[in-house]
Design a protein around this motif. Structure first.
Motif, PDB file in Angstrom:
ATOM      1  N   MET A   1       0.855  -1.170   0.000  1.00  0.00           N
ATOM      2  CA  MET A   1       0.000   0.000   0.000  1.00  0.00           C
ATOM      3  C   MET A   1       0.899   1.229   0.000  1.00  0.00           C
ATOM      4  O   MET A   1       1.838   1.317   0.756  1.00  0.00           O
ATOM      5  CB  MET A   1      -0.879  -0.011   1.251  1.00  0.00           C
ATOM      6  CG  MET A   1      -1.689   1.246   1.426  1.00  0.00           C
ATOM      7  SD  MET A   1      -2.505   1.408   3.028  1.00  0.00           S
ATOM      8  CE  MET A   1      -3.023  -0.221   3.389  1.00  0.00           C
ATOM      9  N   ASN A   5      -2.736   5.830  -0.988  1.00  0.00           N
ATOM     10  CA  ASN A   5      -3.851   4.912  -0.745  1.00  0.00           C
ATOM     11  C   ASN A   5      -4.176   4.811   0.736  1.00  0.00           C
ATOM     12  O   ASN A   5      -5.342   4.765   1.109  1.00  0.00           O
ATOM     13  CB  ASN A   5      -3.535   3.526  -1.309  1.00  0.00           C
ATOM     14  CG  ASN A   5      -3.599   3.491  -2.815  1.00  0.00           C
ATOM     15  OD1 ASN A   5      -4.209   4.354  -3.451  1.00  0.00           O
ATOM     16  ND2 ASN A   5      -2.958   2.514  -3.403  1.00  0.00           N
ATOM     17  N   GLY A   6      -3.148   4.774   1.582  1.00  0.00           N
ATOM     18  CA  GLY A   6      -3.378   4.720   3.026  1.00  0.00           C
ATOM     19  C   GLY A   6      -4.113   5.949   3.518  1.00  0.00           C
ATOM     20  O   GLY A   6      -5.012   5.871   4.346  1.00  0.00           O
ATOM     21  N   LYS A   8      -6.131   7.862   1.733  1.00  0.00           N
ATOM     22  CA  LYS A   8      -7.521   7.792   1.259  1.00  0.00           C
ATOM     23  C   LYS A   8      -8.354   6.864   2.141  1.00  0.00           C
ATOM     24  O   LYS A   8      -9.504   7.156   2.438  1.00  0.00           O
ATOM     25  CB  LYS A   8      -7.568   7.306  -0.196  1.00  0.00           C
ATOM     26  CG  LYS A   8      -7.154   8.337  -1.192  1.00  0.00           C
ATOM     27  CD  LYS A   8      -7.270   7.793  -2.600  1.00  0.00           C
ATOM     28  CE  LYS A   8      -6.834   8.820  -3.619  1.00  0.00           C
ATOM     29  NZ  LYS A   8      -6.944   8.293  -4.996  1.00  0.00           N
ATOM     30  N   ILE A   9      -7.759   5.762   2.554  1.00  0.00           N
ATOM     31  CA  ILE A   9      -8.480   4.815   3.411  1.00  0.00           C
ATOM     32  C   ILE A   9      -8.812   5.467   4.748  1.00  0.00           C
ATOM     33  O   ILE A   9      -9.942   5.383   5.225  1.00  0.00           O
ATOM     34  CB  ILE A   9      -7.663   3.523   3.602  1.00  0.00           C
ATOM     35  CG1 ILE A   9      -7.589   2.752   2.284  1.00  0.00           C
ATOM     36  CG2 ILE A   9      -8.263   2.660   4.709  1.00  0.00           C
ATOM     37  CD1 ILE A   9      -6.588   1.613   2.283  1.00  0.00           C
ATOM     38  N   ILE A  13     -12.495   6.265   6.420  1.00  0.00           N
ATOM     39  CA  ILE A  13     -12.899   5.779   7.740  1.00  0.00           C
ATOM     40  C   ILE A  13     -13.351   6.943   8.617  1.00  0.00           C
ATOM     41  O   ILE A  13     -14.398   6.870   9.271  1.00  0.00           O
ATOM     42  CB  ILE A  13     -11.752   4.987   8.409  1.00  0.00           C
ATOM     43  CG1 ILE A  13     -11.514   3.671   7.666  1.00  0.00           C
ATOM     44  CG2 ILE A  13     -12.038   4.735   9.887  1.00  0.00           C
ATOM     45  CD1 ILE A  13     -10.241   2.948   8.055  1.00  0.00           C
ATOM     46  N   ALA A  76      -9.371   2.961  12.063  1.00  0.00           N
ATOM     47  CA  ALA A  76      -8.209   3.294  11.234  1.00  0.00           C
ATOM     48  C   ALA A  76      -6.929   2.697  11.797  1.00  0.00           C
ATOM     49  O   ALA A  76      -5.894   2.741  11.141  1.00  0.00           O
ATOM     50  CB  ALA A  76      -8.072   4.814  11.112  1.00  0.00           C
ATOM     51  N   VAL A  79      -4.954   0.235   9.563  1.00  0.00           N
ATOM     52  CA  VAL A  79      -4.341   0.656   8.304  1.00  0.00           C
ATOM     53  C   VAL A  79      -2.826   0.630   8.478  1.00  0.00           C
ATOM     54  O   VAL A  79      -2.289   1.233   9.402  1.00  0.00           O
ATOM     55  CB  VAL A  79      -4.815   2.071   7.892  1.00  0.00           C
ATOM     56  CG1 VAL A  79      -4.103   2.518   6.623  1.00  0.00           C
ATOM     57  CG2 VAL A  79      -6.322   2.094   7.712  1.00  0.00           C
TER      58      VAL A  79
END
Length: 110
Positions: A1, A5-6, A8-9, A13, A76, A79
């Motif tokens: 990742m 991307n992290g 955005k995740i 959340i 989160a 992640v």
């Protein structure tokens, strides 16, 4: 990742948590935005993961919801963080991280 991307995740959340807390309390977006002192469309963007909120804004939202700011980040924790390691590129993992500083390249995590 990768880091993008992290991020955005985590934004997704946080946005879902804000939406759920707001809905549970029966607040409209306008009510929470007014209480937090932010624009309603900005709150909408944050809830949908499109807005990139600062810690100051998240603090205002958490105060408006009467919850600790950490509650906005629930979920989160899983992640995997990603770290920039200078010329080595991006690495990810939950292991220990040390911060080294180079006058030429600035801070680098290893």
């Amino acid at each position: 990742m990768n880091t993008q991307n992290g991020t955005k995740i985590v934004r997704g959340i946080v946005g879902q948590n804000i939406y759920a807390l707001r809905s549970d309390k029966g607040y409209s977006q306008l009510q929470l935005a007014d209480t937090a002192g932010i624009n309603r469309t900005y709150l909408s963007d944050i809830e949908t993961g499109k807005g990139n909120a600062t810690i100051d804004v998240l603090t205002k939202i958490a105060n408006g919801l009467d919850v600790p700011i950490t509650r906005l980040f629930r979920g989160a924790e899983s992640v995997t963080p990603c770290y920039l390691t200078g010329d080595e590129g991006i690495t990810s993992g939950a292991g220990s991280v040390s911060l080294n500083y180079s006058a030429e390249h600035g801070p680098a995590r290893k």
